[in-house]
Design an enzyme around this catalytic site. Structure first.
Site, PDB file in Angstrom:
ATOM      1  N   GLU A 213      11.318  -9.352  -2.093  1.00 64.17           N
ATOM      2  CA  GLU A 213      10.611  -8.475  -1.143  1.00 64.17           C
ATOM      3  C   GLU A 213       9.232  -9.037  -0.791  1.00 64.17           C
ATOM      4  O   GLU A 213       8.220  -8.360  -0.971  1.00 64.17           O
ATOM      5  CB  GLU A 213      10.442  -7.076  -1.745  1.00 64.17           C
ATOM      6  CG  GLU A 213      11.725  -6.409  -2.183  1.00 64.17           C
ATOM      7  CD  GLU A 213      11.484  -5.145  -3.032  1.00 64.17           C
ATOM      8  OE1 GLU A 213      10.318  -4.822  -3.343  1.00 64.17           O
ATOM      9  OE2 GLU A 213      12.481  -4.493  -3.382  1.00 64.17           O
TER      10      GLU A 213
ATOM     11  N   ARG B  57       2.982 -10.526   1.727  1.00 60.34           N
ATOM     12  CA  ARG B  57       1.755 -11.313   1.924  1.00 60.34           C
ATOM     13  C   ARG B  57       2.011 -12.814   2.076  1.00 60.34           C
ATOM     14  O   ARG B  57       1.395 -13.474   2.909  1.00 60.34           O
ATOM     15  CB  ARG B  57       0.841 -11.079   0.710  1.00 60.34           C
ATOM     16  CG  ARG B  57      -0.558 -11.568   0.897  1.00 60.34           C
ATOM     17  CD  ARG B  57      -1.353 -11.481  -0.417  1.00 60.34           C
ATOM     18  NE  ARG B  57      -1.153 -10.281  -1.151  1.00 60.34           N
ATOM     19  CZ  ARG B  57      -1.994  -9.231  -1.144  1.00 60.34           C
ATOM     20  NH1 ARG B  57      -3.098  -9.273  -0.442  1.00 60.34           N
ATOM     21  NH2 ARG B  57      -1.725  -8.159  -1.853  1.00 60.34           N
TER      22      ARG B  57
ATOM     23  N   CYS C  39     -20.188   4.038  10.297  1.00 65.55           N
ATOM     24  CA  CYS C  39     -21.301   4.660   9.583  1.00 65.55           C
ATOM     25  C   CYS C  39     -20.992   4.847   8.110  1.00 65.55           C
ATOM     26  O   CYS C  39     -20.791   5.970   7.632  1.00 65.55           O
ATOM     27  CB  CYS C  39     -21.634   5.990  10.244  1.00 65.55           C
ATOM     28  SG  CYS C  39     -22.165   5.696  11.920  1.00 65.55           S
TER      29      CYS C  39
END
Ligand code: LLP
Length: 421
Positions: A281, A284, A349
């Site tokens: 699986e 990345r 912010c």
């Protein structure tokens, strides 16, 4: 291009003349599609995929791409065309795989919290296997399968209790992790599954964590899995597949990720000649170093001893630095002026909205910068915080650029909201 294992492998050209991806200048991508923008290389993606296929050829595994790492339809479609399967963790990911032309018969459904509706949809779609993560899920799966009138194919995701030696947020194979079922419980659960009329035992699964750099824990997990498979066989439970999960790491900075051949050697040495089919699986390792995030400097600013480059990408676009203190290499797309040490901060912010610290860069207002190794868990973890539309995404193929996701139109951000009359 072969597999882009290291961040800068993705870049063509130079900092003097301006970097590109394959044959396309990043400056022209910024001019046409704006920034922030995710840029992927088709050749790098194919190269990374091919690296798995070649190294593991003796086992002809089914590679189930981890959709969560990058769920863009164009990328899923590309991998489906190569015969790839998919690892999904939600009904949404299943729908994406189907929309991208993926084969449900090559889908494994992982995840600790599958809802009834998700289970039913996946059963009707005919997924290859459910990776079951708790005794309660097993009973639910059995009940839904009986309602639908099918037998649900199951594996248990077992927790081999090895330390993947990765970031605590992404290590998953330890005893007290929320994932998987305890090693010691596994036999009893398989026996139970074998007796339930709505289930068909298919496989055995584990995933010990993500961004694995050392192979020892992976080899240990595999050995434990094989022990368990033997114990099951002696009880008359024969498995059709072994799923070793994903997790193989890439270089972001100075890590030495495993060579694909070393990873493959561990698998081949132990699995060649066995009857079970191998499933993996990876996420990345396929897409991480095949993509970058392109951004532009809006302002520079001095604050005490620090120099900030305020850029138009933020933590909502690339969340990894804020969430995991992750390090992404940053390059000026084209050097301009003298290099100084900058912190690159976004407009959100939050004090945590700093994408990179202490980088030596020759940049100024208007410069383009590229955050490398952003192909995995970049776009997929983006959000609309601060009412910021998510970035455009493009796929470069030689000299061509395909827009694979338009920049989110602002109105879409509140299209589902309403003001009570
Ligand atoms: N299979 C399962 C069951 C998983 O949970 C994962 C990742 C994978 C496969 C794919 O792992 P990969 O080959 O991509 O390492 N957001 C984090 C990573 C979270 C990984 C979650 N599970 C990050 O940005 O580093």
């Amino acid at each position: 291009m072969s597999a882009a294992l290291y961040p800068a492998d993705l870049l063509s050209g130079s900092a003097e003349t301006g970097y590109g991806v394959e044959q396309v200048a990043l400056s022209s991508i910024a001019a046409e599609f704006g920034t922030p923008c995710y840029v992927y290389s088709k050749a790098a993606l194919l190269g990374a995929w091919q690296e798995f296929v070649s190294a593991l050829a003796p086992l002809s595994p089914l590679l189930c791409f981890a959709v969560k790492s990058n769920p863009n339809l164009a990328i899923l479609n590309l991998l489906a065309g190569l015969g790839g399967g998919f690892d999904i963790v939600s009904g949404g990911e299943l729908a994406r795989v189907l929309a991208a032309g993926g084969d449900p018969g090559k889908v494994v459904f992982s995840g600790v919290g599958k809802s009834r509706a998700e289970i039913e949809t996946a059963l009707r779609a005919g997924v290859l296997c459910f990776n079951v993560e708790s005794p309660a899920e097993l009973l639910r799966l059995n009940a839904v399968a009986l309602d639908v009138g099918v037998r649900a194919p199951v594996s248990f995701r077992v927790n081999p209790d090895v330390d993947a030696k990765t970031h605590p947020y992404i290590a998953t194979g330890l005893k007290e992790s929320k994932f998987g079922v305890a090693w010691q419980q596994a036999i009893a659960l398989y026996e139970q599954a074998d007796r339930l009329p709505g289930l068909a035992v298919h496989g055995l699964d584990c995933h010990i964590g993500s961004q694995i750099i050392e192979l020892d824990p992976f080899a240990q997990a595999l050995d434990r899995l094989l022990e368990l498979a033997e114990q099951l066989a002696s009880r008359g439970i024969h498995l059709q597949h072994l799923d070793l999960g994903g997790g193989i790491g890439i270089r972001y900075r100075d890590e030495n990720p495993p060579a694909m051949t070393d990873y493959a050697r561990i698998l081949i040495d132990r699995l060649q000649g066995r009857k079970e089919r191998l499933l993996l699986e990876p996420g990345r390792r396929i897409v991480g170093n095949a993509g970058l995030l392109l951004a532009q400097v809006e302002y520079t600013k001095t604050a005490g001893a620090r120099e900030f480059a305020l850029i138009d990408a933020a933590m909502n676009d690339l969340m990894r630095p804020a969430l995991y203190q992750a390090w992404h290499e940053v390059r000026a797309v084209r050097d301009s002026g003298v290099a100084r040490t900058y912190d690159l901060a976004g407009p959100v912010c939050e004090s945590g909205d700093i994408l990179a610290r202490d980088r030596q860069l020759a940049i100024g207002e208007g410069s383009l910068v590229a955050f490398l190794s952003a192909g995995a868990y970049g776009s997929s973890m983006s959000s609309n915080y601060n009412t910021r539309p998510r970035p455009a995404e493009v796929l470069v193929d030689g000299a061509q650029v395909h827009l694979i996701r338009r920049r989110e139109p602002l109105e879409d951000l509140w299209a589902d909201e309403s003001i009570p009359s």
